[in-house]
Design an enzyme around this catalytic site. Structure first.
Site, PDB file in Angstrom:
ATOM      1  CE1 TYR A   1      -4.542  -1.735   5.140  1.00 46.50           C
ATOM      2  CE2 TYR A   1      -3.513   0.232   4.482  1.00 46.50           C
ATOM      3  CZ  TYR A   1      -4.013  -0.914   4.111  1.00 46.50           C
ATOM      4  OH  TYR A   1      -4.278  -1.396   2.855  1.00 46.50           O
TER       5      TYR A   1
ATOM      6  CB  SER B   1      -0.863   0.097   1.105  1.00 49.69           C
ATOM      7  OG  SER B   1      -1.704   1.114   1.278  1.00 49.69           O
TER       8      SER B   1
END
Length: 292
Positions: free
Chosen positions: A162, A149
C-alpha cells in the site's frame, strides 16, 4: 470561490464511487448540478450509490451514469471513457479515487502486491492517461484529483505494498501537475488528496460505528473542495486526532532520515525514538506562504 470546473452541467468521473470518499464526492458534485459518472466494481452497492446520487441531483437520473469498472484493467478504463463521451460528450473533473487495502508483507502472497499496485497505482496512472488528453483538448477548465495517502509520504511499517503504491501516486501526481502547467493552452490542473483517518469501508476493520478520531467522508470532501478553491495542490487533511502541525512534523522527520543519514523509518527505530519524541515538542519555523 468554487473552482470553475465545478460548474452546472460539467461532467465528473469518480472511480471508487460506490462508497466512502468517492461516494461523498459524487454526492457533492451532483448537488452542484454537475453530471456525474460513478465507476466501481459491479454489484448492488454501485446501483444503490447511483440511486442516492440521483436523489440529490437537480436533473435526477438523467445526470447520473453508473459504470461497472475494474480500474486495474486498461481496457476497462478505455471502455469507461468511451461510454462517458457517448453519454455526456466530455469530462471536466476526473477523480481517481479507487483503492483497496488487503494487507501485505514484504515476503507475503504475491497476489496481494499485484492487486494493490494494479488498483491503487495503475488505476491512477491509466485513468489519467485515458481521460487526460481529451480533457486538455476540449479547452474548458478541468481538474484531475488523485487520492493518495499519508502512508505514501511517511511510509509507516505494516503494509508495504500500500505504501509503495501511494508513494507512486504522489510522484505521478507531482509529475502530472508539472506537465499540465507547462502545456500551452491547458486549463486542467491536478491535485493530490491526502486524507487523514476517514471512517470508510476500507478503514472500518469490522467496526460498525465511526471512531471519535476519524472524519467522515463528507468532512474530507468539504476540506477537499475548500483546498481546491484556494489552489492547494497538496490537500493534506487533518482528522479529529491528528492536526496539521503534527502531520507536518511527521513528514519533515521522514524527509530528515535522508538529510540526517538516519536509518530508514527512524521514527520507529529504538535508537531514535527519544529524539523523535523530543522533536514533536518543538515549534517548527514557518516559511512564507505556509498555512496558519
Amino acid at each position: 470561490m468554487t473552482h470553475a470546473a465545478f460548474a452546472a452541467n460539467a461532467v465528473a468521473v469518480v472511480t471508487g464511487a460506490a462508497s466512502g470518499i468517492g461516494l461523498a464526492a459524487a454526492h457533492r458534485f451532483a448537488s452542484l448540478g454537475m453530471r456525474v459518472v460513478l465507476a466501481d466494481r459491479k454489484g448492488e452497492r454501485l446501483a444503490d450509490a447511483a440511486r442516492s446520487v440521483a436523489e440529490v441531483s437537480p436533473q435526477g437520473t438523467e445526470a447520473v451514469l453508473a459504470c461497472a469498472t475494474d480500474v486495474s484493467e486498461l481496457e476497462a478504463l478505455e471502455a469507461l471513457q468511451e461510454e462517458v463521451i457517448e453519454r455526456f460528450g466530455k469530462v471536466n473533473v476526473l477523480m481517481n479515487n479507487a483503492g483497496i487495502q488487503p494487507g501485505s508483507t514484504l515476503f507475503g502472497p504475491l497476489e496481494n502486491w499485484e492487486r494493490v499496485m494494479a488498483v491503487n497505482l495503475g488505476g491512477v496512472v491509466n485513468g489519467t492517461r485515458v481521460f487526460g488528453p481529451g480533457m486538455i483538448a476540449h479547452g474548458e477548465p478541468g481538474l484531475i484529483i488523485n487520492t493518495g495517502s499519508k502512508q505514501g509520504i511517511t511510509t509507516p511499517p505494516g503494509d508495504p505494498a500500500y505504501n509503495v503504491a501511494k508513494a507512486g501516486v504522489k510522484a505521478f501526481s507531482e509529475a502530472l501537475e508539472h506537465e499540465l502547467r507547462n502545456t500551452a493552452g491547458c486549463r486542467i490542473a491536478s491535485h493530490l488528496l491526502i486524507p487523514g483517518f476517514v471512517y470508510t469501508g476500507l478503514t472500518a476493520n469490522g467496526r460498525t460505528e465511526k471512531p471519535d478520531a476519524a472524519w467522515t467522508p463528507e468532512q474530507t470532501v468539504d476540506f477537499m473542495m475548500d483546498s481546491i478553491a484556494r489552489g492547494d495542490f497538496y490537500i493534506l487533511c487533518p482528522d479529529n486526532d491528528v492536526s496539521r502541525d503534527l502531520d507536518e512534523k511527521r513528514i519533515l522527520w521522514a524527509a530528515g532520515d535522508i538529510v540526517e543519514n538516519r536509518p530508514p523509518l527512524s521514527r520507529w527505530h529504538p535508537d531514535h525514538a527519544e529524539a523523535f519524541r523530543t522533536y514533536l515538542t518543538q515549534d517548527l519555523p514557518r516559511q512564507s506562504g505556509d498555512p496558519a
